[in-house]
Every structure is written in structure tokens, then in C-alpha cells.
Motif scaffolding. Sequence first.
Motif, mmCIF file in Angstrom:
data_model
loop_
_atom_site.group_PDB
_atom_site.id
_atom_site.type_symbol
_atom_site.label_atom_id
_atom_site.label_comp_id
_atom_site.label_asym_id
_atom_site.label_seq_id
_atom_site.Cartn_x
_atom_site.Cartn_y
_atom_site.Cartn_z
ATOM 1 N N SER A 40 0.813 -1.212 0.000
ATOM 2 C CA SER A 40 0.000 0.000 0.000
ATOM 3 C C SER A 40 0.850 1.268 0.000
ATOM 4 O O SER A 40 0.383 2.338 -0.410
ATOM 5 C CB SER A 40 -0.931 0.001 1.220
ATOM 6 N N LEU A 41 2.103 1.150 0.465
ATOM 7 C CA LEU A 41 2.997 2.319 0.478
ATOM 8 C C LEU A 41 3.337 2.789 -0.925
ATOM 9 O O LEU A 41 3.590 3.977 -1.151
ATOM 10 C CB LEU A 41 4.282 1.976 1.247
ATOM 11 N N ALA A 42 3.339 1.830 -1.887
ATOM 12 C CA ALA A 42 3.675 2.186 -3.269
ATOM 13 C C ALA A 42 2.446 2.258 -4.170
ATOM 14 O O ALA A 42 2.545 2.680 -5.318
ATOM 15 C CB ALA A 42 4.672 1.162 -3.824
ATOM 16 N N TYR A 43 1.287 1.846 -3.647
ATOM 17 C CA TYR A 43 0.074 1.842 -4.465
ATOM 18 C C TYR A 43 -0.505 3.253 -4.544
ATOM 19 O O TYR A 43 -0.538 3.971 -3.543
ATOM 20 C CB TYR A 43 -0.949 0.887 -3.835
ATOM 21 N N PRO A 44 -0.942 3.684 -5.729
ATOM 22 C CA PRO A 44 -1.447 5.055 -5.879
ATOM 23 C C PRO A 44 -2.697 5.355 -5.056
ATOM 24 O O PRO A 44 -2.929 6.494 -4.667
ATOM 25 C CB PRO A 44 -1.747 5.163 -7.381
ATOM 26 N N GLY A 45 -3.519 4.333 -4.779
ATOM 27 C CA GLY A 45 -4.707 4.532 -3.966
ATOM 28 C C GLY A 45 -4.439 4.218 -2.505
ATOM 29 O O GLY A 45 -3.300 3.987 -2.099
ATOM 30 N N ASP A 46 -5.511 4.196 -1.712
ATOM 31 C CA ASP A 46 -5.341 3.856 -0.301
ATOM 32 C C ASP A 46 -5.415 2.344 -0.107
ATOM 33 O O ASP A 46 -5.619 1.589 -1.056
ATOM 34 C CB ASP A 46 -6.379 4.570 0.572
#
Length: 311
Positions: A40-46
Motif C-alpha cells: 500500500s505504500l507504493a500503491y497510488p490509492g489507499d
Amino acid sequence: MQSLQSHGEKGSWPKAFTILLVSLSGFLVVGPLIGITLASLAYPGDAFELLDALKNPIGNSDIKTSYFFVQGSAAVFGLLVMPMLYARFVYRMTLKDLFTPGRINVSTYLVTLGIVIFFMGFNSVIIEWNANLTFPPFMSGFEQWARNLERATERLTNFLTTFESPTQFVVGLIVVAVLAAVGEEFVFRGLLQPTLHQATGNIHVAIWVSAFIFSFIHMQFFGLAPRMLLGALFGYLFFWSGNLSIAIFAHFVNNAFSLVVIYLVQLRMIKMDVHSTESAPLPVVISFTMLSIALLYIFKKNYSNHNPTIA
């Protein structure tokens, strides 16, 4: 330092159950949670958007790397870290107890490579038989459920193994071939098989029960038999050599070979129906079966190095 064999038979069955419980809880809960948190740290969303995408990744090429990352985390924590900690504190066992020095050299790995490749010819017959298996009428409900599960798994596998770049292929190779081979062999051959050997007093029962559980937890019932045969093959290679690296290498070769073939087909370098469950031509099946039996005989005769601390 103590080994699996240093414990008596009393409590071996509960220990076998605990091995599975620890591994499954790590693979299904702890590992994925850590993987999702890091991804999730690199994912554009939450994180919630990431979870929704992971639930239905098919068709979403942007989620593929995150999915592999979560799967890799599940393998590392579920099949390596948590079982390793359990083995260390309960068995007082370290990894080197499973890698017995002996007559293991380059030729051992070459013979193992040949065994795995040639075994595919024989196993193709079992794959075709199992894929076309029909259940009696009173099990029609289970058969329909299993077929639907098989189709869903196949669609997901096809999506994940449609590599859009060399980088994706390398990531897939690491997760599907390297991490799966190391983690699954550590749990099922390194820990579970010797524990079941203690519990039953029969190495053949231990190998085949471990192989069945190994295949069953994949929840692909129309591939249960060929995967169980592979698990038994890895089990005997481990038992005969006394060295888990041989089983890991065999597992890696099997998975990596399939991925390489899939990628070469996608690159149009070779032509092959990688999704077909049809068996190899009879002459190939016969010749490959004979060659695998011959190499298994050579392996057992020349590289057998039973280690009383693990079997």
C-alpha cells in the motif's frame, strides 16, 4: 541442538498438526497482511482500494506486481519465517540440520534435473486422467463446486502468468519458482515429513501423507493426483539424499520450467498449448518414464545419504 528424531513418538501427531496450523496462519493471514501493508505504500490509492483490487485482480495489469508482492510475503512469512521460528523454539532445530553434508555435488543436481524433466512425461498421463475425472451422481454438488473453483484458479493463474515485460517475468519466477520451492519444501518435506515419520514409524507413509496434504491445500481437486505424485517425488529425493536442497531444487525446476515455457510461448519463440491437459504422445510417455526410473535408480544408489537426525 536437538533434531526432530531426538523426540519420541509421543506428541508427534499434535506437532504435525501444529506445523500445518502455524504455516497456514502465516500464509493466509500474517504474510498477506504484511504484504498488503507494504504494498500500500507504493500503491497510488489507499489500502482499501488496494484490497478491492486484490480481490478481483483479473484484467487490472496495474495490480499484478502488488499481487505478486503479497503472494511473496505470504510465502516468506507463512512458509519460512513462522515455521522456522516454531522449529527453532520447539525442536531446537536450525536450517543446517536439514542440509546434511554428504555425497551431494554437481552431478547430484544434474541427475535431479533429469528426473524432474523426464517425470513430466509420465505425469502428463496422470494430469489428463485427473482433469477429466468424473464423480458419482451423489457427489455432483461437490464436483460442480470443484469445477468452478478450478476455473476461477485457472483464470487467475493465466492472468498472473501473462507477463507484459521481462521484469514481470523475473518477479513471477522469484515468487512462483524460488519462494514457493523453498517455503513449501521447508514445511512439507523439511518439517512435516520427518514428524509424520516419527508418528507412523514408516517413511513411505510419511512421504505419501505429506504429499497428499501438500497437494490438498492447493485446493485444485482436478490436479490433486499429479501434484501429489510430485510431492512424493520430492519426498523421496529428500529422504534418500538427506539434504533438503535437493527437494528445493527439484521443486524449483518443475515450477521454473513451466513458467519459462509459458513465457517463451508468449514471446512466440515456441508454439505450444500451455493450457492443454492432454498427455504427451505415448512414445514420449514411455521413453520419459523409463528414463526417470533409470535416473531414480542411479540417484538412490549413488547419492543415498540417510540422515538419522531428520528421518
